[in-house]
Motif scaffolding. Structure first.
Motif, PDB file in Angstrom:
ATOM      1  N   ARG A 367     100.486 112.962 131.585  1.00 34.75           N
ATOM      2  CA  ARG A 367     101.865 112.251 130.868  1.00 34.75           C
ATOM      3  C   ARG A 367     102.800 113.160 130.659  1.00 34.75           C
ATOM      4  NH1 ARG A 367     100.257 111.387 125.921  1.00 34.75           N
ATOM      5  NH2 ARG A 367      98.275 111.683 125.931  1.00 34.75           N
ATOM      6  N   SER A 371     103.842 112.335 136.325  1.00 35.74           N
ATOM      7  CA  SER A 371     103.302 112.009 137.679  1.00 35.74           C
ATOM      8  C   SER A 371     101.770 112.304 137.882  1.00 35.74           C
ATOM      9  CB  SER A 371     104.016 112.392 138.662  1.00 35.74           C
ATOM     10  OG  SER A 371     104.130 113.711 139.018  1.00 35.74           O
ATOM     11  N   GLU A 414      93.976 108.742 140.004  1.00 35.94           N
ATOM     12  CA  GLU A 414      94.320 107.686 141.049  1.00 35.94           C
ATOM     13  C   GLU A 414      95.143 106.239 140.199  1.00 35.94           C
ATOM     14  OE1 GLU A 414      93.607 106.885 145.141  1.00 35.94           O
ATOM     15  OE2 GLU A 414      94.614 108.816 144.532  1.00 35.94           O
ATOM     16  N   ARG A 415      94.169 106.015 139.273  1.00 34.11           N
ATOM     17  CA  ARG A 415      94.790 104.887 138.289  1.00 34.11           C
ATOM     18  C   ARG A 415      96.108 105.235 137.857  1.00 34.11           C
ATOM     19  NH1 ARG A 415      89.042 104.290 137.408  1.00 34.11           N
ATOM     20  NH2 ARG A 415      89.100 105.724 135.802  1.00 34.11           N
ATOM     21  N   TYR A 416      96.219 106.463 137.485  1.00 33.94           N
ATOM     22  CA  TYR A 416      97.719 106.502 136.855  1.00 33.94           C
ATOM     23  C   TYR A 416      98.617 106.691 138.013  1.00 33.94           C
ATOM     24  CZ  TYR A 416     101.157 109.007 133.920  1.00 33.94           C
ATOM     25  OH  TYR A 416     102.300 109.368 133.388  1.00 33.94           O
ATOM     26  N   ALA A 417      98.342 106.958 139.009  1.00 34.79           N
ATOM     27  CA  ALA A 417      99.451 107.105 140.272  1.00 34.79           C
ATOM     28  C   ALA A 417      99.788 105.675 140.568  1.00 34.79           C
ATOM     29  CB  ALA A 417      98.923 107.907 141.249  1.00 34.79           C
ATOM     30  N   GLN A 418      98.923 104.708 140.391  1.00 32.38           N
ATOM     31  CA  GLN A 418      98.900 103.525 140.612  1.00 32.38           C
ATOM     32  C   GLN A 418      99.884 102.666 139.751  1.00 32.38           C
ATOM     33  OE1 GLN A 418      95.132 102.142 141.893  1.00 32.38           O
ATOM     34  NE2 GLN A 418      94.937 103.623 143.595  1.00 32.38           N
ATOM     35  N   GLY A 419      99.985 103.178 138.433  1.00 30.91           N
ATOM     36  CA  GLY A 419     100.760 102.465 137.528  1.00 30.91           C
ATOM     37  C   GLY A 419     100.054 102.685 136.139  1.00 30.91           C
ATOM     38  N   PRO A 420     100.544 103.811 135.427  1.00 34.65           N
ATOM     39  CA  PRO A 420      99.849 104.021 134.168  1.00 34.65           C
ATOM     40  C   PRO A 420     100.034 103.285 132.958  1.00 34.65           C
ATOM     41  CG  PRO A 420     101.391 105.640 134.746  1.00 34.65           C
ATOM     42  CD  PRO A 420     101.082 105.033 135.864  1.00 34.65           C
ATOM     43  N   SER A 421      99.484 102.854 132.077  1.00 31.65           N
ATOM     44  CA  SER A 421      99.775 102.352 130.702  1.00 31.65           C
ATOM     45  C   SER A 421     100.653 103.248 129.866  1.00 31.65           C
ATOM     46  CB  SER A 421      98.605 101.450 130.118  1.00 31.65           C
ATOM     47  OG  SER A 421      97.885 102.437 129.917  1.00 31.65           O
ATOM     48  N   ARG A 422     101.828 103.151 129.587  1.00 33.04           N
ATOM     49  CA  ARG A 422     102.355 104.229 128.886  1.00 33.04           C
ATOM     50  C   ARG A 422     102.524 103.666 127.295  1.00 33.04           C
ATOM     51  NH1 ARG A 422     104.785 107.749 132.629  1.00 33.04           N
ATOM     52  NH2 ARG A 422     104.759 106.952 134.706  1.00 33.04           N
TER      53      ARG A 422
END
Length: 422
Positions: A367, A371, A414-422
């Motif tokens: 965060r 990225s 990998e999960r963050y790279a694919q679209g993290p929940s912010r």
């Protein structure tokens, strides 16, 4: 039962335990990942070579076996000193010389520490040999022995100070364990303060980061995290190991951001920034303070439980073992034994807390940077450098692992790279 018979029984149990643990670490498959992760960046088969996979399997089996032997091995040493009567004989021999207590006590503690150090040395040598044979350790034997002697010196000085206070309080009335705990609080904080500025430099050479541009990037990241850092340090580790690391430690004015030189040599800038952002996460989330609070709390539990056991063992077995009272110096091996057993038993709890904190720091790093650039490859390179088991078996996770598994950390990135929940 005679003390010698008890020692023999424990030695037999130790051998049986050693064989059982050898079978456990041999047949719990290292690097065996669930089907959902096979073929993904979290699967070691995608970033380890076949040779590295084989080496990781045998190396981690050896590492884990040595680890699980270390506690019982230490207990056997204290049992020898206690039941074998060595500590009592040393104490009595010093008393017969009619030397003042200020001379006798340091000599007695030195004898106990030296005997423990020498009897434990074979296991340390085995660990060094295994690490050296797989190319993890690069340190020559002479340098390794020097570090062990420094360990002994620091350990003896600390042990002498702590046991001197402990036996003085034991000789007084009242809740001695509570008094010891209260005294331990400033001591714990003092040790956290001096660790990075006094103790760590005894082992390694520290210097300002050699890359000024990278240092500025790291300091900019620290400023973004509201960390009052003005200097990043580089520690020379390449002469000792091929592994990589970075850390933030110390409290107050002793706070240091430190990178191993192996990390600088083997990681790209995005990877280094990810690992540094992780360490900054510990600072921002006050993990250093929580670590101090945890040390204080665990010391309270250890002293309360250990004190209760100690009083009862001395009352029931003291005469048989040559311990004339709770403040008798001959009881030092018993105190060390109880503390070691309690420390080992607490590992599943302390490690679970540590894994939670490390996972939170991983999330913070992603965060902070915004990225996952460099995160996956950074964890892969760290695993390769130490030939780690990316998905350790259950007992290893409970008793040894202070960090989430490499498989979990790579999958999270990998999960963050694919679209993290912010």
């Amino acid at each position: 039962m005679r003390p010698s018979a008890k020692l023999l029984r424990y030695a037999i149990l130790f051998v049986v335990y050693a064989v059982a643990m050898a079978l456990y670490v041999r047949y719990t498959s290292p690097n065996n990942v669930p089907a959902a992760y096979q073929g993904t960046p979290a699967d070691p088969a995608t970033f380890f070579t076949p040779g590295q996979l084989r080496d990781s399997e045998t190396l981690n089996a050896a590492r884990n076996w040595i680890f699980f032997l270390s506690g019982p091995w230490e207990w056997l040493i204290y049992g020898i000193l206690l039941l074998g009567g060595a500590a009592r004989r040393w104490n009595e021999a010093l008393e017969r010389r009619r030397l003042p207590a200020v001379v006798r006590f340091p000599v007695f503690v030195l004898l106990v520490n030296a005997a423990s150090f020498l009897l434990y040395l074979p296991l340390r040598v085995l660990g060094y040999g295994v690490s050296r044979s797989y190319g993890i350790s690069t340190q020559p034997l002479s340098g390794w022995l020097r570090d062990k002697l420094v360990d002994f010196g620091v350990g003896y000085a600390t042990s002498l100070a702590v046991t001197a206070v402990a036996f003085w309080i034991l000789s007084r009335r009242g809740r001695w364990w509570l008094k010891l705990w209260l005294i331990s609080i400033p001591f714990t904080l003092f040790m956290m303060y001096v660790q990075p500025v006094v103790i760590d430099p005894l082992y390694n050479k520290f210097a300002p980061l050699s890359d000024p541009k990278l240092e500025q990037r790291i300091l900019d990241l620290a400023a973004k995290a509201d960390i009052p850092a003005h200097r990043v340090y580089e520690v020379e580790m390449s002469a000792k190991t091929n592994a990589m690391n970075a850390y933030v430690n110390g409290i107050g004015s002793s706070l240091r951001i430190v990178l191993w030189d192996t990390t600088l040599q083997k990681l790209s800038e995005p990877e280094i920034l990810q690992i540094m952002a992780h360490e900054m996460g510990h600072y921002v989330m006050h993990h250093l303070e929580w670590s101090a609070a945890g040390a204080v709390g665990s010391t309270f539990v250890a002293l309360a439980a250990g004190g209760w056991l100690y009083e009862r063992i001395v009352r029931r077995k003291g005469a048989e073992w040559g311990i004339r009272g709770r403040a008798d110096w001959s009881a030092l091996p018993l105190i060390l034994l109880l503390l070691s057993v309690l420390s080992f038993a607490s590992l599943p709890v302390s490690n679970a807390v540590s894994r939670q904190a490390e996972g939170a720091a991983d999330d913070y790093a992603l965060r902070l940077i915004g990225s996952a650039e460099g995160a996956v490859t950074m964890h892969q390179k760290l695993a390769i450098a130490s030939l780690s088991d990316v998905n350790p078996p259950l007992l290893v996770r409970w008793f040894r692992d202070t960090h989430p598994s490499d498989m979990e950390r790579i999958a999270d990135a990998e999960r963050y790279a694919q679209g993290p929940s912010r």
